[in-house]
Enzyme design. Structure first.
Site, mmCIF file in Angstrom:
data_model
loop_
_atom_site.group_PDB
_atom_site.id
_atom_site.type_symbol
_atom_site.label_atom_id
_atom_site.label_comp_id
_atom_site.label_asym_id
_atom_site.label_seq_id
_atom_site.Cartn_x
_atom_site.Cartn_y
_atom_site.Cartn_z
ATOM 1 N N ASN A 1 16.226 -10.697 23.756
ATOM 2 C CA ASN A 1 16.450 -10.925 22.330
ATOM 3 C C ASN A 1 15.700 -9.833 21.575
ATOM 4 O O ASN A 1 14.482 -9.879 21.471
ATOM 5 C CB ASN A 1 15.938 -12.326 21.948
ATOM 6 C CG ASN A 1 16.032 -12.582 20.465
ATOM 7 O OD1 ASN A 1 16.583 -11.783 19.713
ATOM 8 N ND2 ASN A 1 15.484 -13.714 20.042
ATOM 9 N N HIS B 1 17.423 -20.467 17.350
ATOM 10 C CA HIS B 1 16.122 -19.877 17.675
ATOM 11 C C HIS B 1 15.078 -20.424 16.703
ATOM 12 O O HIS B 1 15.374 -20.653 15.526
ATOM 13 C CB HIS B 1 16.204 -18.351 17.587
ATOM 14 C CG HIS B 1 14.998 -17.673 18.141
ATOM 15 N ND1 HIS B 1 13.816 -17.579 17.437
ATOM 16 C CD2 HIS B 1 14.767 -17.106 19.348
ATOM 17 C CE1 HIS B 1 12.923 -16.964 18.191
ATOM 18 N NE2 HIS B 1 13.474 -16.656 19.354
ATOM 19 N N GLY C 1 5.827 -14.632 20.828
ATOM 20 C CA GLY C 1 5.197 -13.483 20.178
ATOM 21 C C GLY C 1 3.681 -13.596 20.076
ATOM 22 O O GLY C 1 3.052 -12.849 19.334
ATOM 23 N N GLU D 1 12.754 -19.049 15.148
ATOM 24 C CA GLU D 1 12.568 -18.244 13.931
ATOM 25 C C GLU D 1 13.638 -18.599 12.901
ATOM 26 O O GLU D 1 13.380 -18.621 11.695
ATOM 27 C CB GLU D 1 12.597 -16.748 14.286
ATOM 28 C CG GLU D 1 11.301 -16.335 14.971
ATOM 29 C CD GLU D 1 11.435 -15.193 15.961
ATOM 30 O OE1 GLU D 1 12.435 -14.453 15.932
ATOM 31 O OE2 GLU D 1 10.511 -15.052 16.798
ATOM 32 N N SER E 1 6.623 -15.146 25.363
ATOM 33 C CA SER E 1 5.677 -14.211 25.990
ATOM 34 C C SER E 1 5.921 -14.012 27.483
ATOM 35 O O SER E 1 4.974 -13.922 28.271
ATOM 36 C CB SER E 1 4.241 -14.647 25.719
ATOM 37 O OG SER E 1 3.982 -14.655 24.320
ATOM 38 N N GLU F 1 11.918 -22.691 24.470
ATOM 39 C CA GLU F 1 10.962 -21.725 23.928
ATOM 40 C C GLU F 1 9.909 -22.465 23.114
ATOM 41 O O GLU F 1 10.132 -22.774 21.939
ATOM 42 C CB GLU F 1 11.682 -20.718 23.018
ATOM 43 C CG GLU F 1 12.696 -19.850 23.732
ATOM 44 C CD GLU F 1 12.916 -18.536 22.999
ATOM 45 O OE1 GLU F 1 12.763 -17.487 23.653
ATOM 46 O OE2 GLU F 1 13.200 -18.531 21.796
HETATM 47 P P1 13P Z 1 8.439 -13.042 22.944
HETATM 48 O O1 13P Z 1 8.907 -12.751 24.349
HETATM 49 O O2 13P Z 1 8.181 -11.804 22.136
HETATM 50 O O3 13P Z 1 7.321 -14.036 22.925
HETATM 51 O O4 13P Z 1 9.685 -13.754 22.195
HETATM 52 C C1 13P Z 1 10.317 -14.813 22.809
HETATM 53 C C2 13P Z 1 11.543 -15.111 22.049
HETATM 54 O O5 13P Z 1 11.492 -15.564 20.918
HETATM 55 C C3 13P Z 1 12.840 -14.818 22.680
HETATM 56 O O6 13P Z 1 13.886 -15.383 21.966
#
Ligand code: 13P
Length: 258
Positions: free
Chosen positions: A14, A101, A179, A103, A219, A173
């Protein structure tokens, strides 16, 4: 019950809101060269931003790497300024769309009902959804992880038939691991993945549960991928930051069949 080997791992990058069209195409070419040999072992999916879908799709033509979008609108067309529909994504070569997601849930107000409308639109367009679920730190600390994930699954997958459910990809997730460099332990991931598979068995039957692929995201890095992907109910990864570097993403993909 089929064993884990019956489910082909699916590892997706992603790219979020990173990379120009030219940069994205260059990364896709690099990955195509690095991963051209994994055809049968792992399904590899790249999800660049909308503006890079077409050039990345061109770079992946006749390869075994698949293209994904990071979101779509629930309607096929219409007066929805700034939005992109599932048939448009199909048209530029997508196979998958990431939906729900965290976010998008946290920053753009997406709800389980909204995710469900998009999931249905994606199937109607001949695409497949990667449906994201996961708890916040507060929810985990409050002992509500499994309840939150169940609610997101019930909302997001409502009204699907068994055949569609079996083809959807679910991404677990944990929000606190995205992140942050803080990954779930393999035991924490396995616990929730097993719960998700159990939920799918209740909702859609044992065969669907045995077939559905559940990715871990949050992560994932080259040095923790093998441990996470080695868990019996972890069928791949949804990778953010580490998917922006060809060598790191290639190493994670390779960990999926090591
Ligand atoms: P990271 O791997 O940067 O933690 O992000 C995970 C993510 O949100 C993938 O959709």
């Amino acid at each position: 019950m089929p064993t884990r080997k019956d489910r082909r791992p699916v590892v997706a990058g992603n790219w979020k809101m990173h990379k120009t069209a030219a940069e994205a195409q260059a990364l896709a070419r690099e990955l195509r060269n690095a991963l051209g040999v994994v055809r049968d072992q792992v399904e590899v999916v790249l999800a660049p931003p909308f503006t890079a879908l077409y050039p990345v799709g061109k770079a992946l033509e006749d390869s075994n790497l698949y293209l994904a979008a990071q979101n779509c609108h629930a309607e096929a067309q219409g007066a929805f300024t700034g939005e992109v529909s599932a048939p448009m994504l199909k048209d530029v070569g997508c196979r998958y769309v990431i939906l729900g997601h965290s976010e998008r849930r946290q920053l753009f107000g997406e709800t389980d009902e909204g995710v469900n409308r998009k999931v249905k639109a994606v199937f109607a367009a001949g695409l497949l959804p990667i449906v994201c679920v996961g708890e916040t730190l507060q929810e985990r600390e409050g002992g509500r992880t499994l309840e939150v994930v169940s609610r997101q699954l019930a909302g997001g997958l409502a009204g699907l038939d068994a055949a569609a459910a079996a083809r959807a990809v679910i991404a677990y997730e944990p929000v606190w691991a995205i992140g942050t460099g803080k990954t779930a332990t393999s035991a924490q991931a396995q616990e929730v993945h097993a719960h998700i598979r159990g939920w799918v068995a209740q909702a859609f039957g044992k065969e669907v549960a045995a077939a559905v692929r559940i990715q871990y995201g949050g992560s994932v890095k080259p040095d923790n991928a093998a441990e996470l992907l080695g868990q019996p109910d972890v069928d791949g990864a949804l990778v953010g930051g580490a998917s922006l570097k060809a060598a790191d993403f290639a190493a994670i993909v390779k960990a999926a069949f090591a």
